[in-house]
Design an enzyme around this catalytic site. Sequence first.
Site, PDB file in Angstrom:
ATOM      1  N   HIS A 176       3.898  12.251   6.634  1.00 52.30           N
ATOM      2  CA  HIS A 176       3.272  12.905   7.796  1.00 52.30           C
ATOM      3  C   HIS A 176       4.320  13.567   8.683  1.00 52.30           C
ATOM      4  O   HIS A 176       4.033  14.552   9.357  1.00 52.30           O
ATOM      5  CB  HIS A 176       2.444  11.899   8.590  1.00 52.30           C
ATOM      6  CG  HIS A 176       1.194  11.488   7.879  1.00 52.30           C
ATOM      7  ND1 HIS A 176       0.084  12.295   7.824  1.00 52.30           N
ATOM      8  CD2 HIS A 176       0.886  10.386   7.154  1.00 52.30           C
ATOM      9  CE1 HIS A 176      -0.862  11.693   7.108  1.00 52.30           C
ATOM     10  NE2 HIS A 176      -0.394  10.535   6.687  1.00 52.30           N
ATOM     11  N   SER A 219      -6.329  10.317   1.659  1.00 54.67           N
ATOM     12  CA  SER A 219      -7.348   9.280   1.487  1.00 54.67           C
ATOM     13  C   SER A 219      -8.675   9.709   2.079  1.00 54.67           C
ATOM     14  O   SER A 219      -9.723   9.202   1.678  1.00 54.67           O
ATOM     15  CB  SER A 219      -6.877   7.952   2.091  1.00 54.67           C
ATOM     16  OG  SER A 219      -5.828   7.432   1.299  1.00 54.67           O
ATOM     17  N   CYS A 249       0.830   6.288   8.856  1.00 53.88           N
ATOM     18  CA  CYS A 249       0.927   5.367   7.729  1.00 53.88           C
ATOM     19  C   CYS A 249       2.363   4.945   7.467  1.00 53.88           C
ATOM     20  O   CYS A 249       3.244   5.784   7.335  1.00 53.88           O
ATOM     21  CB  CYS A 249       0.352   5.994   6.468  1.00 53.88           C
ATOM     22  SG  CYS A 249       0.455   4.854   5.080  1.00 53.88           S
ATOM     23  N   GLU A 257      -3.278   0.059   2.191  1.00 52.89           N
ATOM     24  CA  GLU A 257      -2.890   0.199   3.587  1.00 52.89           C
ATOM     25  C   GLU A 257      -4.139   0.422   4.397  1.00 52.89           C
ATOM     26  O   GLU A 257      -4.971   1.235   4.033  1.00 52.89           O
ATOM     27  CB  GLU A 257      -1.936   1.386   3.769  1.00 52.89           C
ATOM     28  CG  GLU A 257      -1.305   1.469   5.152  1.00 52.89           C
ATOM     29  CD  GLU A 257      -2.254   1.937   6.241  1.00 52.89           C
ATOM     30  OE1 GLU A 257      -2.081   1.508   7.394  1.00 52.89           O
ATOM     31  OE2 GLU A 257      -3.186   2.700   5.945  1.00 52.89           O
ATOM     32  N   CYS A 306      -9.942  -1.932   3.838  1.00 56.79           N
ATOM     33  CA  CYS A 306     -11.368  -1.756   3.552  1.00 56.79           C
ATOM     34  C   CYS A 306     -12.084  -3.042   3.202  1.00 56.79           C
ATOM     35  O   CYS A 306     -11.501  -4.072   2.962  1.00 56.79           O
ATOM     36  CB  CYS A 306     -11.551  -0.751   2.439  1.00 56.79           C
ATOM     37  SG  CYS A 306     -11.218  -1.360   0.810  1.00 56.79           S
ATOM     38  N   CYS A 318      -5.252   4.513   1.406  1.00 58.36           N
ATOM     39  CA  CYS A 318      -4.368   4.222   2.521  1.00 58.36           C
ATOM     40  C   CYS A 318      -5.171   3.906   3.765  1.00 58.36           C
ATOM     41  O   CYS A 318      -5.043   4.554   4.786  1.00 58.36           O
ATOM     42  CB  CYS A 318      -3.410   5.378   2.730  1.00 58.36           C
ATOM     43  SG  CYS A 318      -1.725   4.822   2.655  1.00 58.36           S
ATOM     44  N   ARG A 323      -0.165  10.289  -2.329  1.00 59.62           N
ATOM     45  CA  ARG A 323      -1.609  10.045  -2.453  1.00 59.62           C
ATOM     46  C   ARG A 323      -2.441  11.310  -2.529  1.00 59.62           C
ATOM     47  O   ARG A 323      -3.651  11.236  -2.665  1.00 59.62           O
ATOM     48  CB  ARG A 323      -2.081   9.143  -1.320  1.00 59.62           C
ATOM     49  CG  ARG A 323      -1.608   7.723  -1.540  1.00 59.62           C
ATOM     50  CD  ARG A 323      -1.747   6.831  -0.340  1.00 59.62           C
ATOM     51  NE  ARG A 323      -1.138   5.547  -0.645  1.00 59.62           N
ATOM     52  CZ  ARG A 323       0.175   5.312  -0.592  1.00 59.62           C
ATOM     53  NH1 ARG A 323       1.003   6.263  -0.220  1.00 59.62           N
ATOM     54  NH2 ARG A 323       0.658   4.136  -0.926  1.00 59.62           N
ATOM     55  N   CYS A 383       2.886   5.290   3.092  1.00 54.12           N
ATOM     56  CA  CYS A 383       3.327   6.651   2.761  1.00 54.12           C
ATOM     57  C   CYS A 383       4.127   7.163   3.945  1.00 54.12           C
ATOM     58  O   CYS A 383       3.814   8.205   4.527  1.00 54.12           O
ATOM     59  CB  CYS A 383       2.166   7.564   2.431  1.00 54.12           C
ATOM     60  SG  CYS A 383       0.586   7.114   3.136  1.00 54.12           S
TER      61      CYS A 383
END
Lengths: 312, 550
Positions: free
Chosen positions: B67, B485, B60, B13, B532, B529, B462, B63
Amino acid sequence: MSQGKGLLERLERKGISRRDFMKYCTTLTATMGLSSAYVPKVAAALANAPRPPVIWLALAECTGCAESTLRTMYPWIDQLVLDIISLDYHETIMAPSGEAAEKSLRDSITKNAGKFILVVDGAVPTGDNGNFGTVGGKTMLELIKEVGPKAMATICIGTCASYGGLPAAAPNLTQAKSVSEVTGLKTVNIPGCPPNPINFVGTVVNFLLFGKLPELDDKGRPLFAYGQLIHDQCPRRSHFDSGEFVTSFNSDEARKGWCLYQMGCKGPDTYNNCPKVKWNDGTSWPVQAGHPCIGCSEPNFWDKSTPFFKSS
Amino acid sequence: MARVVIDPITRIEGHLKIEVEVQNGKVTNAWSSSTLFRGIEIMLQGRDPRDANLFTQRACGVCTYVHALSSIRAVDDALGSKMADNGRIIRTLLHGSQYLHDHMVHFYHLHALDWVDIVSSLKADPKKTAELATKLSPNSPEAGVNDFKAVQARVKKFVESGQLGPFANGYWGHPAYKLPPEANLMAVAHYIMALKQQARTARLMAIFGGKNPHVQSMYLGGVTCATDLTPDRIAEFKYLWLETMAFVNDVYIPDVLAVAPFYKDWAKIGGTQNFLAYGDFPMGPKEPDSFLMPRGAIFNRNLAKVEPVDVSLITEEIKHSWYEGDPKGLNPANGETKPKFDKYDTEARYSWMKAPRYKGEPMEVGPLARVLIAYGKGVPAVKENVDAVLKHLAIPADALFSTLGRVAARAIETKVIGEAMGTLLGQLIANVKSGDLNICDGRPWEEMPSEGMGAGLNDVPRGALGHWISVKDKKIANYQMVVPSTWNIGPRDAADKMGPLEHALIGTPVVDPKRPVEILRTIHSFDPCIACGVHVIDTESNEVYKFEVV
């Protein structure tokens, strides 16, 4: 290389019966607001080959729209990806990374220039020359300006790509904007945070069926999904009309499923089909779970609809 | 020396960029850079604290929910909400559902293609594949000869269509792929099966959360789903949970055990030193005492000494991040977020992520940290499952400090947490039966305190997740999130110490810098997450590979 056979043949080969196939065509047709006479046409559209190329770009986003798309059931995601469309670029699921991933993008754009469907999730950060968001060393701003005009059509999935969404909420530090604001393209908008996958798949099917995008409202949203207010389709509407309101989430009124208007529900201002199709194979939707609608398919809802709860 | 840029890294992600140096076919240095800033913490200032969970959940969508959970817990803590027991149970059941969904999707759809060669599956004998699948898992579904024949035919047809879609340009045929064709075919069949299963498993969250992704049923002291505490809804949850657990036990766990023996060298690659877990899964009202997965910290791989956690010792350092302020950073309770991008420079600033440190040390968080801490503390369900896996693979406990250990830990905790959901469901049924239908703190907002400070700590798929909030005049004065992350993927700190992923990449073999599937294995094992890109520097050939973005 054989030219792809129709979807139905592909499905039958792996044991999906004509009856199953017609069932999901029926579901899609109903969502799109078409009469049942269209079911055979939807089936024919899905059975077309070769599969239309789709490029999906992820900008300032949370991947919720991609995850939501993975939840599609009519058709399932494996059918969508393996049998209906050719998903040539999608960072969340594609096998290659880096150079090899970029090659997939370049190859598809070159081969399908003017013929691919572009799907975008996420807003475009324009502040600081776009440096708040980069992919492959390029800013998202450069990327969308380059790829957007080469697409046959651009579908914005989610409120961020459609209208700026969460990144654009005040104070909008990154000066995030919608895809249409940045590119000047007329986009088909499938807003929602995230949107229900059936509305996205319905739009794609509409395109395959009629060879054109569905009829849109003045905010770029397909009328088949966003043509009616939540409030006018809400199963709790009779409580509103009778003046029966929830005033505490931990109360008999809440347990009786009365109207959430006085708790801050934005159903009266929000166009979407949540009450009708519900979420996750008809399992529920926020108002059924006792929570006010937050108006997530409307532009600027993070500022316009907040605070989400009424203070009294 | 060569510089290879892999950009973007996919099957994660978000947006991330990693640069590594390679010498003698192995990674010798690494830099991890997050390339997207959205500023959610800053946009929360001045808003209603009850809205925070709806904003932060959009950090996110993979996930999803987690949050929202940490946020509402931070607000509960700040304002002193009265927790309803059903609220605790339903929030925890939602969290368990997220684990089941998330770990399944990670293994099959984000990680498997680093180990499984789809093209090789075309060479498999379906009969032998059926035998293999049944031997590995006697209850394996859709494991007949005809099932595998059909999957193989579907893959063949797909390949022959010439439209390879998301599977075009994969690293197929790379020498790092070790599975025999039959194992590859079985894995491909289960990749497709899991695509369907995850959509059904996501329904668990919709029952009490309204929808998935991004549930919408959190409120002070619990949840809003007042009309869902009914026998039909609870039964719907129970049978979807049983269906998912059958998949975990009959497909996911056997697949991990089937693949691992071919990649035992990865039990020596990709390890880190220190581990942190806030702990989670309150099985009763007392926290953190009732946590199924306990809180703790381990330094220098010392499983015999699990230390207690003092969150006031967390700092977020910014020497190498695009932010203004003291390079040594602040504790998140008083944290600040002042973005200032200049340029990407591995010698100076190179990431939008801060570098969280505990007692000044980088800490790995996530499945491996949780399982090691639970193992060190002797949690019976974890110990039993870990020992069984070690025995099956004939590897010692220190093999867990590795890329393979991370994959195994994720599978083990899926089973342990999934099974605990049965206990939680029993608690919910007992409460409802006794007439307790309270689900949240129903006090009018006017009666709630106007000021307060609070923290919401969770251990999410995570890793350790913390939200910190300060409320003034019923508005959010400050908000900080320290996410898993960032712990794992964040950059170097003020003392130039590498983050866990940077450290884990050192020593990774790279046979072909142009097709760095090995690097992806370790990156994906953290389940990052953030999106990259990876840059590889080969110190021998001095060659710079540059990849254009169209």
